[in-house]
Each structure stands twice: as C-alpha cells, then as structure tokens.
Design a protein around this motif. Structure first.
Motif, PDB file in Angstrom:
ATOM      1  N   HIS A 137       0.820  -1.204   0.000  1.00  0.00           N
ATOM      2  CA  HIS A 137       0.000   0.000   0.000  1.00  0.00           C
ATOM      3  C   HIS A 137       0.863   1.267   0.000  1.00  0.00           C
ATOM      4  O   HIS A 137       0.320   2.370   0.121  1.00  0.00           O
ATOM      5  CB  HIS A 137      -0.926  -0.001   1.218  1.00  0.00           C
ATOM      6  CG  HIS A 137      -1.871  -1.159   1.231  1.00  0.00           C
ATOM      7  ND1 HIS A 137      -2.949  -1.239   0.375  1.00  0.00           N
ATOM      8  CD2 HIS A 137      -1.882  -2.304   1.963  1.00  0.00           C
ATOM      9  CE1 HIS A 137      -3.612  -2.363   0.603  1.00  0.00           C
ATOM     10  NE2 HIS A 137      -2.979  -3.023   1.553  1.00  0.00           N
ATOM     11  N   CYS A 138       2.170   1.092  -0.133  1.00  0.00           N
ATOM     12  CA  CYS A 138       3.081   2.235  -0.177  1.00  0.00           C
ATOM     13  C   CYS A 138       4.071   2.015  -1.323  1.00  0.00           C
ATOM     14  O   CYS A 138       4.136   0.911  -1.887  1.00  0.00           O
ATOM     15  CB  CYS A 138       3.825   2.383   1.154  1.00  0.00           C
ATOM     16  SG  CYS A 138       4.999   1.044   1.492  1.00  0.00           S
ATOM     17  N   PRO A 139       4.855   3.016  -1.702  1.00  0.00           N
ATOM     18  CA  PRO A 139       5.849   2.824  -2.765  1.00  0.00           C
ATOM     19  C   PRO A 139       6.863   1.749  -2.401  1.00  0.00           C
ATOM     20  O   PRO A 139       7.203   1.549  -1.229  1.00  0.00           O
ATOM     21  CB  PRO A 139       6.520   4.201  -2.875  1.00  0.00           C
ATOM     22  CG  PRO A 139       5.514   5.159  -2.325  1.00  0.00           C
ATOM     23  CD  PRO A 139       4.796   4.416  -1.243  1.00  0.00           C
ATOM     24  N   VAL A 140       7.363   1.057  -3.437  1.00  0.00           N
ATOM     25  CA  VAL A 140       8.357   0.000  -3.248  1.00  0.00           C
ATOM     26  C   VAL A 140       9.561   0.317  -4.137  1.00  0.00           C
ATOM     27  O   VAL A 140       9.414   0.510  -5.348  1.00  0.00           O
ATOM     28  CB  VAL A 140       7.799  -1.388  -3.612  1.00  0.00           C
ATOM     29  CG1 VAL A 140       8.855  -2.474  -3.349  1.00  0.00           C
ATOM     30  CG2 VAL A 140       6.530  -1.684  -2.827  1.00  0.00           C
ATOM     31  N   LEU A 141      10.742   0.374  -3.532  1.00  0.00           N
ATOM     32  CA  LEU A 141      11.985   0.594  -4.260  1.00  0.00           C
ATOM     33  C   LEU A 141      12.726  -0.726  -4.340  1.00  0.00           C
ATOM     34  O   LEU A 141      13.064  -1.317  -3.308  1.00  0.00           O
ATOM     35  CB  LEU A 141      12.847   1.641  -3.552  1.00  0.00           C
ATOM     36  CG  LEU A 141      14.224   1.923  -4.147  1.00  0.00           C
ATOM     37  CD1 LEU A 141      14.116   2.491  -5.560  1.00  0.00           C
ATOM     38  CD2 LEU A 141      15.013   2.884  -3.250  1.00  0.00           C
ATOM     39  N   ILE A 142      12.973  -1.203  -5.568  1.00  0.00           N
ATOM     40  CA  ILE A 142      13.614  -2.498  -5.781  1.00  0.00           C
ATOM     41  C   ILE A 142      15.008  -2.270  -6.348  1.00  0.00           C
ATOM     42  O   ILE A 142      15.191  -1.538  -7.325  1.00  0.00           O
ATOM     43  CB  ILE A 142      12.794  -3.390  -6.744  1.00  0.00           C
ATOM     44  CG1 ILE A 142      11.388  -3.622  -6.200  1.00  0.00           C
ATOM     45  CG2 ILE A 142      13.485  -4.736  -6.937  1.00  0.00           C
ATOM     46  CD1 ILE A 142      10.344  -2.716  -6.813  1.00  0.00           C
ATOM     47  N   LEU A 143      15.989  -2.908  -5.728  1.00  0.00           N
ATOM     48  CA  LEU A 143      17.386  -2.752  -6.117  1.00  0.00           C
ATOM     49  C   LEU A 143      17.951  -4.082  -6.571  1.00  0.00           C
ATOM     50  O   LEU A 143      17.598  -5.133  -6.032  1.00  0.00           O
ATOM     51  CB  LEU A 143      18.210  -2.219  -4.934  1.00  0.00           C
ATOM     52  CG  LEU A 143      17.653  -0.962  -4.265  1.00  0.00           C
ATOM     53  CD1 LEU A 143      18.324  -0.747  -2.916  1.00  0.00           C
ATOM     54  CD2 LEU A 143      17.844   0.253  -5.160  1.00  0.00           C
ATOM     55  N   LYS A 144      18.867  -4.029  -7.540  1.00  0.00           N
ATOM     56  CA  LYS A 144      19.467  -5.249  -8.070  1.00  0.00           C
ATOM     57  C   LYS A 144      20.950  -5.384  -7.733  1.00  0.00           C
ATOM     58  O   LYS A 144      21.493  -6.483  -7.753  1.00  0.00           O
ATOM     59  CB  LYS A 144      19.294  -5.294  -9.593  1.00  0.00           C
ATOM     60  CG  LYS A 144      17.834  -5.371 -10.051  1.00  0.00           C
ATOM     61  CD  LYS A 144      17.171  -6.647  -9.574  1.00  0.00           C
ATOM     62  CE  LYS A 144      15.772  -6.810 -10.148  1.00  0.00           C
ATOM     63  NZ  LYS A 144      15.761  -7.152 -11.569  1.00  0.00           N
ATOM     64  N   LYS A 145      21.619  -4.270  -7.435  1.00  0.00           N
ATOM     65  CA  LYS A 145      23.049  -4.312  -7.155  1.00  0.00           C
ATOM     66  C   LYS A 145      23.414  -3.179  -6.196  1.00  0.00           C
ATOM     67  O   LYS A 145      22.631  -2.236  -6.010  1.00  0.00           O
ATOM     68  CB  LYS A 145      23.845  -4.196  -8.453  1.00  0.00           C
ATOM     69  CG  LYS A 145      23.533  -2.972  -9.282  1.00  0.00           C
ATOM     70  CD  LYS A 145      24.249  -3.015 -10.621  1.00  0.00           C
ATOM     71  CE  LYS A 145      23.897  -1.805 -11.486  1.00  0.00           C
ATOM     72  NZ  LYS A 145      24.573  -1.864 -12.803  1.00  0.00           N
ATOM     73  N   PRO A 146      24.598  -3.248  -5.582  1.00  0.00           N
ATOM     74  CA  PRO A 146      24.976  -2.212  -4.613  1.00  0.00           C
ATOM     75  C   PRO A 146      25.041  -0.820  -5.247  1.00  0.00           C
ATOM     76  O   PRO A 146      25.432  -0.658  -6.396  1.00  0.00           O
ATOM     77  CB  PRO A 146      26.363  -2.670  -4.145  1.00  0.00           C
ATOM     78  CG  PRO A 146      26.414  -4.135  -4.441  1.00  0.00           C
ATOM     79  CD  PRO A 146      25.595  -4.328  -5.685  1.00  0.00           C
ATOM     80  N   ILE A 147      24.655   0.176  -4.460  1.00  0.00           N
ATOM     81  CA  ILE A 147      24.735   1.580  -4.871  1.00  0.00           C
ATOM     82  C   ILE A 147      25.457   2.326  -3.761  1.00  0.00           C
ATOM     83  O   ILE A 147      25.019   2.317  -2.607  1.00  0.00           O
ATOM     84  CB  ILE A 147      23.340   2.174  -5.100  1.00  0.00           C
ATOM     85  CG1 ILE A 147      22.600   1.409  -6.198  1.00  0.00           C
ATOM     86  CG2 ILE A 147      23.432   3.651  -5.455  1.00  0.00           C
ATOM     87  CD1 ILE A 147      21.160   1.853  -6.393  1.00  0.00           C
TER      88      ILE A 147
END
Length: 275
Positions: A137-147
């Motif tokens: 019900h809220c935004p989702v941030l999906i990451l694939k590699k280190p930042i």
C-alpha cells in the motif's frame, strides 16, 4: 517519510537494500524496520510413536532458528556504517510469511533487493518483489546491485495516458534536483494511440504538475516492458519510476503487470507506485 521497511531473508544482499535505506533515513530522519519472517521446517515423524519426541525436538529447533535469526538481524543493524540511524531489528514469528508481513507493516516506503524471476518460475510463481509490489500500500523501491550513494538524477518516468496519474501524490524521496522531467511512453503494435495525442496528454500532465522543462520520448517496441528497459539502458538511467494497478487473482493472471515484468528483467533500480 517516517518509516522505511527493509525485508530480508538474512542473506548477504541485505546490505544492498539496507545501505540505500540508511541513505534515505539520514536525509529524512526516518526509522528503519529491518524485518525478517521466520520460516519454520515442517516436522516429519518417521512412525506414529515418534510424534511426542518429534514435537519436543521441533520446539527446540524452532527456538534455535529464532535465536540465530535474531542474532543475524542485530548484526546487520549494528554495522558501523549505519551509525546515527535508528534501525529496529524486527523478527516475525507469526508464521504468516514474508509477503503478508511486509505489506501489512506500517511504512512510507519499502526498500528491497530482488534477483527477479524468469521462465517457468516467473509465469507460475514470480519473485518476492513481484508479490510485494502487487500487495503493498506504499511505494516500493527495488534494487538489483549495490549503490554507493543513492541520489537519483537521471530518472525515467514511464507513463501511460491514464488520467488517474494526474492525481496529487507524494513521492517518498526527492526525484532529482529538478524532479521528474524525462517522460517515456512505449508505443506497441497493438496500441492505436497517435503520437500527437500522447504528447498532448503529457503536456497537460506536466502543466498540471507545474513542470515547465521536460522531455517526452515515444518509443516503439513489441511490448511495453521491453521498451522501458531498452530505453533506460540507452540513457543510462539511475532510476525507473513506474505505476501499477496492483491487480490480483484471475485479472492479474490474465493481464500481468508491466511493473512486475520490468523489475524482473532490468538491472536498474525501480520505484513502483500504486495508481
């Protein structure tokens, strides 16, 4: 942004999501819930008389699993690189599973890693990220590699000409120095819209949002996810912003989701918002 939820399976990829969540928490003075849902093995007695022994042993095994999981959570939270940020290790033992617990948690943003899914696995099961995006019900941030330092500036905003996008909404973090200004529309062979109409809609959208300087790219592709991914790669985007309707059940099975297809196959960070 008060609360950021970081779900984890306690694997080494946890720090990929946690480090970005910490960057955001430092900026917005947020609290991070580092959340793990314990998965318990199912006891299998060899013969009927072994049931009592099996149950007793199972309780001990479960307690040990919980102790190890708690220690691992606390180890992540105690990383010296995350000092001066409030990280609350949260161990869930209700047996309801990660997806249910994550999407029910009070949060302004969910940050997680995903390896994606492909082939038969994608069609039948999908990834954890897919399921969380579908129910969150809220935004989702999906990451694939280190930042090393999450501060997106080159942001691709993939749009549909859906008037529901014009509603006022709050993004969980600053979208670059000048906000969202790189719009992308993917035109597929079955899409009957004309470029002039698409540009008129985008112009109206930008005007309504007070955006005066922007680009609108109309890209032809055989399908929308492929067009988004290819364009983001060409411009070396450091974030893709997508919207999802969050369809479930039969409707989702039949129509799928552009957002889920993109996050499964791109190597770039993806922020998914609910329409």
């Amino acid at each position: 942004m008060n609360t950021i939820v970081v779900p984890t399976d306690l694997g080494p990829e946890t720090d990929i999501a946690l480090s970005v969540a910490v960057d955001l928490a430092r900026t917005y003075r947020s609290t991070i819930l580092l959340l793990h849902s314990v998965v318990y093995p199912i006891p299998m007695p060899i013969y009927a008389e072994a049931t009592t022994t099996t149950v007793g042993r199972t309780v001990e095994d479960y307690q040990e699993i919980e102790r190890e999981a708690k220690a691992r959570l606390e180890q992540f939270a105690a990383n010296s690189q995350y000092k001066n940020v409030t990280i609350v290790p949260t161990l869930l033992t209700n047996g309801q599973g990660l997806i249910h617990n994550v999407t029910d948690a009070p949060a302004d943003l969910i940050v997680m890693t995903s390896e994606g899914a492909s082939g038969l696995e994608e069609w039948l099961v999908g990834s954890n990220a897919e399921s969380i995006v579908r129910f969150a019900h809220c935004p989702v941030l999906i990451l694939k590699k280190p930042i090393s330092h999450f501060q997106p500036e080159n942001i691709v905003y993939a749009i549909d000409v859906d008037d529901r996008l014009k509603a006022d909404r709050h993004y969980p973090f600053q979208m670059g120095e000048h906000g969202l200004r790189q719009f992308l529309y993917v035109l597929t062979p079955t899409d009957s819209r004309v470029p002039e109409g698409i540009r008129d809609w985008v112009n109206g959208y930008a005007t309504g949002k007070g955006i005066t300087e922007f680009t609108c790219t109309i890209r032809k592709a055989k399908d929308v996810p492929e067009g988004i991914i290819d364009y983001a790669d060409e411009v070396n985007a450091d974030l893709i912003v997508l919207f999802t309707h969050g369809y479930k059940g039969l409707r989702h099975f039949l129509s799928g989701s552009v957002a889920e297809d993109v996050l499964n196959h791109t190597a770039r960070p993806v922020l998914v918002m609910r329409v």
